[in-house]
Design a protein around this motif. Structure first.
Motif, PDB file in Angstrom:
ATOM      1  N   MET A   1       8.154   2.513  -5.425  1.00 45.29           N
ATOM      2  CA  MET A   1       8.343   3.614  -6.475  1.00 45.29           C
ATOM      3  C   MET A   1       9.475   3.083  -7.396  1.00 45.29           C
ATOM      4  SD  MET A   1       8.239   7.532  -5.503  1.00 45.29           S
ATOM      5  CE  MET A   1      10.084   7.693  -5.136  1.00 45.29           C
ATOM      6  N   MET A   2      10.288   2.354  -6.807  1.00 47.28           N
ATOM      7  CA  MET A   2      11.403   1.806  -7.825  1.00 47.28           C
ATOM      8  C   MET A   2      10.739   0.847  -8.689  1.00 47.28           C
ATOM      9  SD  MET A   2      14.401   1.024  -5.129  1.00 47.28           S
ATOM     10  CE  MET A   2      15.615   0.528  -6.242  1.00 47.28           C
ATOM     11  N   LEU A   3       9.757  -0.067  -8.232  1.00 47.84           N
ATOM     12  CA  LEU A   3       8.988  -0.809  -9.116  1.00 47.84           C
ATOM     13  C   LEU A   3       8.230   0.047 -10.446  1.00 47.84           C
ATOM     14  CD1 LEU A   3       7.200  -3.676  -7.161  1.00 47.84           C
ATOM     15  CD2 LEU A   3       8.748  -3.864  -8.967  1.00 47.84           C
ATOM     16  N   ASN A   4       7.784   0.818  -9.716  1.00 47.05           N
ATOM     17  CA  ASN A   4       6.839   1.815 -10.781  1.00 47.05           C
ATOM     18  C   ASN A   4       8.042   2.250 -11.583  1.00 47.05           C
ATOM     19  OD1 ASN A   4       4.187   1.445  -9.952  1.00 47.05           O
ATOM     20  ND2 ASN A   4       4.627   2.695  -7.928  1.00 47.05           N
ATOM     21  N   GLU A   5       8.958   2.876 -11.342  1.00 49.87           N
ATOM     22  CA  GLU A   5       9.799   3.393 -12.331  1.00 49.87           C
ATOM     23  C   GLU A   5      10.319   2.209 -13.380  1.00 49.87           C
ATOM     24  OE1 GLU A   5      11.679   6.782  -9.298  1.00 49.87           O
ATOM     25  OE2 GLU A   5      12.740   4.829  -9.657  1.00 49.87           O
ATOM     26  N   ALA A   6      10.465   0.944 -12.668  1.00 50.75           N
ATOM     27  CA  ALA A   6      10.956   0.097 -13.658  1.00 50.75           C
ATOM     28  C   ALA A   6       9.706  -0.529 -14.526  1.00 50.75           C
ATOM     29  CB  ALA A   6      11.389  -1.125 -12.707  1.00 50.75           C
ATOM     30  N   ARG A   7       8.612  -0.265 -14.136  1.00 49.37           N
ATOM     31  CA  ARG A   7       7.318  -0.639 -14.752  1.00 49.37           C
ATOM     32  C   ARG A   7       7.547  -0.032 -16.392  1.00 49.37           C
ATOM     33  NH1 ARG A   7       1.854   1.107 -14.961  1.00 49.37           N
ATOM     34  NH2 ARG A   7       3.093   2.952 -14.340  1.00 49.37           N
ATOM     35  N   GLU A   8       8.030   1.311 -16.311  1.00 44.65           N
ATOM     36  CA  GLU A   8       7.905   2.001 -17.770  1.00 44.65           C
ATOM     37  C   GLU A   8       8.704   1.246 -18.996  1.00 44.65           C
ATOM     38  OE1 GLU A   8       8.922   5.771 -16.655  1.00 44.65           O
ATOM     39  OE2 GLU A   8       7.386   6.218 -15.297  1.00 44.65           O
ATOM     40  N   VAL A   9       9.709   0.486 -18.168  1.00 46.88           N
ATOM     41  CA  VAL A   9      10.428  -0.236 -19.091  1.00 46.88           C
ATOM     42  C   VAL A   9      10.583  -1.608 -19.091  1.00 46.88           C
ATOM     43  CG1 VAL A   9      12.468   1.636 -19.496  1.00 46.88           C
ATOM     44  CG2 VAL A   9      12.415   0.050 -17.704  1.00 46.88           C
ATOM     45  N   MET A  10       9.392  -2.061 -18.759  1.00 46.77           N
ATOM     46  CA  MET A  10       9.093  -3.374 -18.304  1.00 46.77           C
ATOM     47  C   MET A  10       9.488  -4.464 -19.324  1.00 46.77           C
ATOM     48  SD  MET A  10       5.928  -4.921 -16.433  1.00 46.77           S
ATOM     49  CE  MET A  10       4.718  -5.024 -17.883  1.00 46.77           C
ATOM     50  N   PHE A  11       9.337  -4.096 -20.662  1.00 45.20           N
ATOM     51  CA  PHE A  11       9.483  -4.927 -21.723  1.00 45.20           C
ATOM     52  C   PHE A  11      10.899  -4.830 -22.212  1.00 45.20           C
ATOM     53  CE2 PHE A  11       4.906  -4.478 -21.570  1.00 45.20           C
ATOM     54  CZ  PHE A  11       4.505  -5.571 -21.251  1.00 45.20           C
TER      55      PHE A  11
ATOM     56  N   LEU B   1       1.600  10.401  -3.309  1.00 44.05           N
ATOM     57  CA  LEU B   1       1.236  11.048  -2.106  1.00 44.05           C
ATOM     58  C   LEU B   1       2.091  10.599  -0.916  1.00 44.05           C
ATOM     59  CD1 LEU B   1      -2.596   9.916  -2.243  1.00 44.05           C
ATOM     60  CD2 LEU B   1      -1.726  12.155  -2.540  1.00 44.05           C
ATOM     61  N   GLY B   2       3.003   9.569  -1.266  1.00 42.91           N
ATOM     62  CA  GLY B   2       3.691   9.139   0.028  1.00 42.91           C
ATOM     63  C   GLY B   2       5.257   9.853  -0.279  1.00 42.91           C
ATOM     64  N   ILE B   3       6.143   9.085  -0.501  1.00 42.73           N
ATOM     65  CA  ILE B   3       7.490   9.401  -0.614  1.00 42.73           C
ATOM     66  C   ILE B   3       7.692  10.288  -1.655  1.00 42.73           C
ATOM     67  CG2 ILE B   3       9.779   8.563  -1.183  1.00 42.73           C
ATOM     68  CD1 ILE B   3       9.282   7.707   1.363  1.00 42.73           C
ATOM     69  N   GLN B   4       8.407  11.218  -1.786  1.00 40.98           N
ATOM     70  CA  GLN B   4       8.496  12.179  -2.740  1.00 40.98           C
ATOM     71  C   GLN B   4       9.556  11.748  -3.598  1.00 40.98           C
ATOM     72  OE1 GLN B   4       6.019  14.594  -3.407  1.00 40.98           O
ATOM     73  NE2 GLN B   4       5.166  13.335  -1.868  1.00 40.98           N
ATOM     74  N   ALA B   5       9.396  12.200  -4.928  1.00 40.06           N
ATOM     75  CA  ALA B   5      10.051  11.862  -6.216  1.00 40.06           C
ATOM     76  C   ALA B   5      11.833  11.262  -5.993  1.00 40.06           C
ATOM     77  CB  ALA B   5      10.073  12.620  -7.314  1.00 40.06           C
ATOM     78  N   PRO B   6      12.730  12.220  -5.476  1.00 38.18           N
ATOM     79  CA  PRO B   6      14.027  11.869  -5.717  1.00 38.18           C
ATOM     80  C   PRO B   6      14.319  10.661  -4.802  1.00 38.18           C
ATOM     81  CG  PRO B   6      13.982  13.964  -4.865  1.00 38.18           C
ATOM     82  CD  PRO B   6      12.693  13.628  -5.218  1.00 38.18           C
ATOM     83  N   ASN B   7      13.783  10.379  -3.652  1.00 37.61           N
ATOM     84  CA  ASN B   7      14.164   9.584  -2.569  1.00 37.61           C
ATOM     85  C   ASN B   7      13.538   8.156  -2.846  1.00 37.61           C
ATOM     86  OD1 ASN B   7      14.553  11.533  -0.684  1.00 37.61           O
ATOM     87  ND2 ASN B   7      12.909  12.169  -0.454  1.00 37.61           N
ATOM     88  N   ALA B   8      14.230   7.089  -2.559  1.00 35.35           N
ATOM     89  CA  ALA B   8      14.276   5.771  -2.901  1.00 35.35           C
ATOM     90  C   ALA B   8      13.161   4.960  -1.931  1.00 35.35           C
ATOM     91  CB  ALA B   8      15.452   5.126  -2.777  1.00 35.35           C
ATOM     92  N   GLU B   9      12.384   4.201  -2.813  1.00 35.96           N
ATOM     93  CA  GLU B   9      11.622   3.498  -1.908  1.00 35.96           C
ATOM     94  C   GLU B   9      11.078   2.247  -2.801  1.00 35.96           C
ATOM     95  OE1 GLU B   9       7.533   2.283  -0.383  1.00 35.96           O
ATOM     96  OE2 GLU B   9       8.070   2.769  -2.365  1.00 35.96           O
TER      97      GLU B   9
ATOM     98  N   GLN C   1       0.588  -1.086   0.105  1.00 35.34           N
ATOM     99  CA  GLN C   1      -0.087  -0.096  -0.058  1.00 35.34           C
ATOM    100  C   GLN C   1       0.904   1.232   0.056  1.00 35.34           C
ATOM    101  OE1 GLN C   1      -2.861   0.146   2.881  1.00 35.34           O
ATOM    102  NE2 GLN C   1      -4.023  -1.802   2.088  1.00 35.34           N
ATOM    103  N   ILE C   2       1.921   1.242   0.912  1.00 37.84           N
ATOM    104  CA  ILE C   2       2.856   2.448   0.842  1.00 37.84           C
ATOM    105  C   ILE C   2       3.463   2.612  -0.624  1.00 37.84           C
ATOM    106  CG2 ILE C   2       4.884   2.970   1.442  1.00 37.84           C
ATOM    107  CD1 ILE C   2       3.733   3.198   3.931  1.00 37.84           C
ATOM    108  N   SER C   3       3.699   1.536  -1.120  1.00 39.42           N
ATOM    109  CA  SER C   3       4.113   1.639  -2.426  1.00 39.42           C
ATOM    110  C   SER C   3       3.242   2.304  -3.483  1.00 39.42           C
ATOM    111  CB  SER C   3       4.737   0.307  -3.106  1.00 39.42           C
ATOM    112  OG  SER C   3       5.238  -0.377  -2.325  1.00 39.42           O
ATOM    113  N   GLY C   4       2.181   1.553  -3.277  1.00 37.87           N
ATOM    114  CA  GLY C   4       0.789   2.268  -3.891  1.00 37.87           C
ATOM    115  C   GLY C   4       0.604   3.635  -3.833  1.00 37.87           C
ATOM    116  N   PHE C   5       0.610   4.169  -2.724  1.00 35.39           N
ATOM    117  CA  PHE C   5       0.748   5.756  -2.468  1.00 35.39           C
ATOM    118  C   PHE C   5       1.564   6.464  -2.974  1.00 35.39           C
ATOM    119  CE2 PHE C   5      -2.474   4.100   0.749  1.00 35.39           C
ATOM    120  CZ  PHE C   5      -3.642   4.970   0.195  1.00 35.39           C
TER     121      PHE C   5
END
Ligand SMILES: Nc1ncnc2c1ncn2[C@@H]1O[C@H](COP(=O)(O)OP(=O)(O)OP(=O)(O)O)[C@@H](O)[C@H]1O
Ligand SMILES: [Mg+2]
Lengths: 298, 248
Positions: free
Chosen positions: A228-238, A217-225, A208-212
C-alpha cells in the motif's frame, strides 16, 4: 546441527538468515522498535526529507516512513509467512499421502486438487473475499485455500519420484513402518524441493497481498503495509520518486533473502553439493593447464 | 518358509485412458523352505524383479497369495526383521543423506537398540564384504558402484534375516569380490539357516550357490530343477538357455 554449521560457512546464507531473523524480530516487536506512531498525521511535515528525527522522511500525510515500514512487516512478512506455512503444511501432508500410498487415496486427492486448480487464483481469492468479507485475515484464508492444492501437486510429484528409489524399497521390504520411512527417507530429500517452491511463492504472495490492499480488499487504509505504501508513493512517482524507495527496497531485500536462503539450504542439506563445492578449488590448476595446452595447439 | 501360490500380476500399459494391461506374471507357484537357496534365472524382461517385489511385500499381487511362515507377506510385522533384500540398481541403494554407518544401522536398530554393540557389528560386517572400517563415514556418492553394492549387502545381512532376496546383487562386482560375496552368503546360510532367493542372469553364479533353480520365461515358470539335475533339464527353453552358456 550440521545444517547450521554448513550454513554459517556460506556468507550469503548468513546474511540472508540475519536479514530474515532481524525482520521477523523487528516486526514482532514493532511498537518497541518504531520511533513514532505509524498512523500519526502531521501535515506540517508533508514530504519532508530524511532528518534525525524521521530517518526515512515523511509521506504525503507527514507520517514517519520508517515506522510505517516497521509496522508493515506484520502484514507483509509475518502474516504471509503464517499463511504460507499453513498452506505448505496442508500441501505437504496431502502430497505425501498421495505420493507415497498411491492408489485410491492419490486419485481422490488429485481430483480435488484439479478442481481447486481449475479456477484462476485471483478469481478464487476475489470470490472468497467476496463471501467472507474484506480484511487481511480473509485474504490470508483465501490464499491458503487457493495455494494448498498447488503445493500438494508439486510435493506429490517429488515424493513419487523418490519413493521409487531402492533405499525406500529396502526399508519397505525390511518392514520398517511407513511413518518412519516418510520421516527418515522422504522428508529430507523432498525438503529442498519444498524449500524452493515455498521461497519462490513468498515473493508472489507479498506482491499479491499488496495488490489486494491496493484494491481496498486487504489492509484498511490508515494501517501500514508495504504494497500500500508503494501505491501511495505511485501517485507522486515523478515528483518524489524517493518515496518508492523504502517500501520497494524492503520488499526486494526480504524476497531475495528468502530466495538466497532456499538456495543455500539446498547446498547445506545435500552432502553431494557440499563436497563438490570444495573440490573444484583443488582441481582448478589442472583445468587451467589443459586450457593453455589447447591454446598452444591452435 | 516362503510359499507363492497362483500369483498373477499385470501393469497398465500405455496412456491415461488405455485399459490395456500387460501381464507380467502369469500364475506363478512355488515354495522355498528354510535354509534353501533358490535361484531364479530368466532373460531380461521376463518378470523376475516384479516377482521379487511381490515376494518382498512391496507390491500386492492381483491374484493369488504369498505366505511367509504361513502369514501374508503383505503385513509389515511379518517381514520385520525376517526379510531383507539387495536390489539391482546400486546407484540409489543408499539414501544420499546417510553415511554408510547410518545406512547399515537402519535395520540393525530394529533388533538391537544397543548402539555400542551395533557399532562393532558394523565393523565386522564391512570387513566381511571386503570393505575397510574407514568406509563408515563415507556418503554414497563417494563410493564406487561395487562398493555401494557391497554396503547394500552388508546392510541386508546385518539384521540376520531368515530370508534374503538378491536381485542381480552381484552382477556389478568384479569376479574376485563376487566369489568372496558368494562364499559369505554360503557361510551365512550355514550359520543362520538363512534362505536365499537369488535372482540372476548368471547361471554359473546360480549354480555355485543355489540348491534349486527356477527357470523363468515370459512371466511363467518353465521348469524347476535341483542343481545336481541341471544337466538333464526337460523343457526346450531351459535346454536352449544352458546350451548358449556352454558354447560361450
Ligand atoms: N511398475 C511397472 N509398471 C509397468 N510395467 C512394469 C512395471 N514393472 C515392470 N514392468 C514390466 O514388466 C516386465 C518385467 O519387468 P521386470 O523388471 O520384472 O523384468 P526382469 O526380469 O527383472 O528383467 P531384468 O533381468 O532386465 O532385470 C517388463 O516388460 C516391464 O516393462
Ligand atoms: Mg530385474
Amino acid at each position: 546441527m550440521r545444517i547450521f554449521k554448513n550454513l554459517s560457512k556460506d556468507k550469503l546464507a548468513t546474511i540472508s538468515v540475519t536479514v530474515i531473523v532481524v525482520t521477523i524480530i523487528v516486526g514482532l516487536f514493532a511498537p518497541f522498535f518504531a520511533p513514532h506512531d505509524p498512523n500519526q498525521v502531521n501535515m506540517s511535515l508533508r514530504y519532508a526529507s530524511s532528518s534525525w528525527e524521521y530517518l526515512l522522511g515523511n509521506d504525503h500525510l507527514g507520517r514517519c516512513i520508517l515506522s510505517r515500514i516497521i509496522y508493515g512487516i506484520r502484514p507483509s512478512v509475518l502474516w504471509v509467512l503464517v499463511a504460507l506455512f499453513i498452506s505448505v503444511l496442508i500441501g505437504a501432508v496431502l502430497g505425501f499421502l498421495s505420493g507415497y500410498f498411491r492408489g485410491k487415496v492419490d486419485a481422490f486427492i488429485m481430483r480435488v486438487c484439479d478442481i481447486m486448480l481449475s479456477f484462476p487464483g485471483y478469481v478464487m481469492t476475489l470470490a472468497i473475499v467476496g463471501i467472507l468479507g474484506v480484511g487481511l485475515g480473509n485474504i490470508l484464508i483465501a490464499f491458503i485455500l487457493v495455494k494448498w492444492a498447488w503445493f500438494a501437486r508439486v510435493i506429490r510429484t517429488s515424493v513419487m519420484q523418490y519413493s521409487e528409489l531402492e533405499y525406500v524399497k529396502f526399508s519397505k521390504a525390511s518392514g520398517i513402518s511407513d511413518l518412519k520411512i516418510i520421516y527418515k527417507h522422504l522428508v529430507p530429500v523432498t525438503f529442498s524441493d519444498i524449500a524452493v517452491i515455498s521461497s519462490s511463492s513468498i515473493g508472489s504472495m507479498i506482491l499479491q497481498i499488496s495488490g489486494f490492499s491496493f484494491l481496498g480488499l486487504g489492509i484498511q487504509a490508515p494501517n501500514a503495509e508495504w504494497g500500500m505504501m508503494l501505491n501511495e508513493a505511485r501517485e507522486v512517482m515523478f515528483t518524489r520518486p524517493e518515496l518508492m524507495l523504502a517500501p520497494g527496497l524492503a520488499i526486494v531485500i526480504v524476497v531475495s533473502a528468502f530466495n538466497f536462503l532456499s538456495d543455500a539450504l539446498q547446498v547445506a542439506l545435500d552432502p553431494k553439493l557440499l563436497n563438490s563445492k570444495k573440490r573444484p578449488q583443488q582441481k582448478s590448476p589442472t583445468t587451467t593447464v589443459k586450457i593453455q595446452k589447447k591454446e598452444v595447439a591452435h | 518358509m516362503l510359499k507363492v501360490k497362483g500369483v498373477k500380476k499385470s501393469y497398465k500399459k500405455g496412456g491415461l485412458f488405455s485399459t490395456e494391461r500387460q501381464e507380467v506374471l502369469k500364475d506363478v507357484s512355488f515354495e522355498c523352505e528354510n535354509g534353501v537357496c533358490l535361484g531364479i534365472i530368466g532373460e531380461s524382461g521376463s518378470g523376475k524383479s516384479t516377482l521379487g517385489r511381490l515376494m518382498l511385500g512391496i507390491e500386492k499381487p492381483d491374484h493369488g497369495s504369498i505366505l511367509f511362515n504361513g502369514k501374508e507377506v503383505e503385513n509389515r510385522e511379518v517381514r520385520l526383521g525376517n526379510i531383507s533384500a539387495v536390489f539391482q540398481d546400486y546407484k540409489s541403494s543408499i539414501n544420499p543423506f546417510f553415511t554408510v554407518e547410518e545406512a547399515i544401522m537402519e535395520p540393525l536398530i530394529i533388533k538391537n537398540k544397543n548402539k555400542k554393540e551395533n557399532q562393532s557389528k558394523i565393523d565386522q560386517l564391512l570387513y566381511r564384504v571386503g570393505l575397510n572400517p574407514s568406509y563408515r563415514n563415507k556418503y554414497p556418492h563417494e563410493l564406487s558402484g561395487g562398493e555401494a553394492q557391497r554396503v547394500g549387502i552388508a546392510r541386508a545381512i546385518s539384521a540376520e534375516p531368515t530370508c534374503l532376496l538378491l536381485d542381480e546383487a552381484i552382477s556389478s562386482l568384479d569376479i574376485s569380490v563376487q566369489t568372496q560375496v558368494l562364499n559369505l552368503l554360503k557361510e551365512l546360510k550355514n550359520i543362520y539357516n538363512m534362505s536365499f532367493i537369488f535372482i540372476t542372469h548368471d547361471i554359473q553364479a546360480a549354480a555355485y550357490i543355489c540348491d534349486r533353480v527356477i527357470i523363468f520365461k515370459d512371466g511363467k515358470i518353465e521348469e524347476i530343477v535341483e542343481i545336481e539335475q541341471l544337466k538333464n533339464v526337460q523343457s526346450d527353453y531351459a535346454k536352449q538357455l544352458l546350451q548358449s552358456l556352454i558354447t560361450f
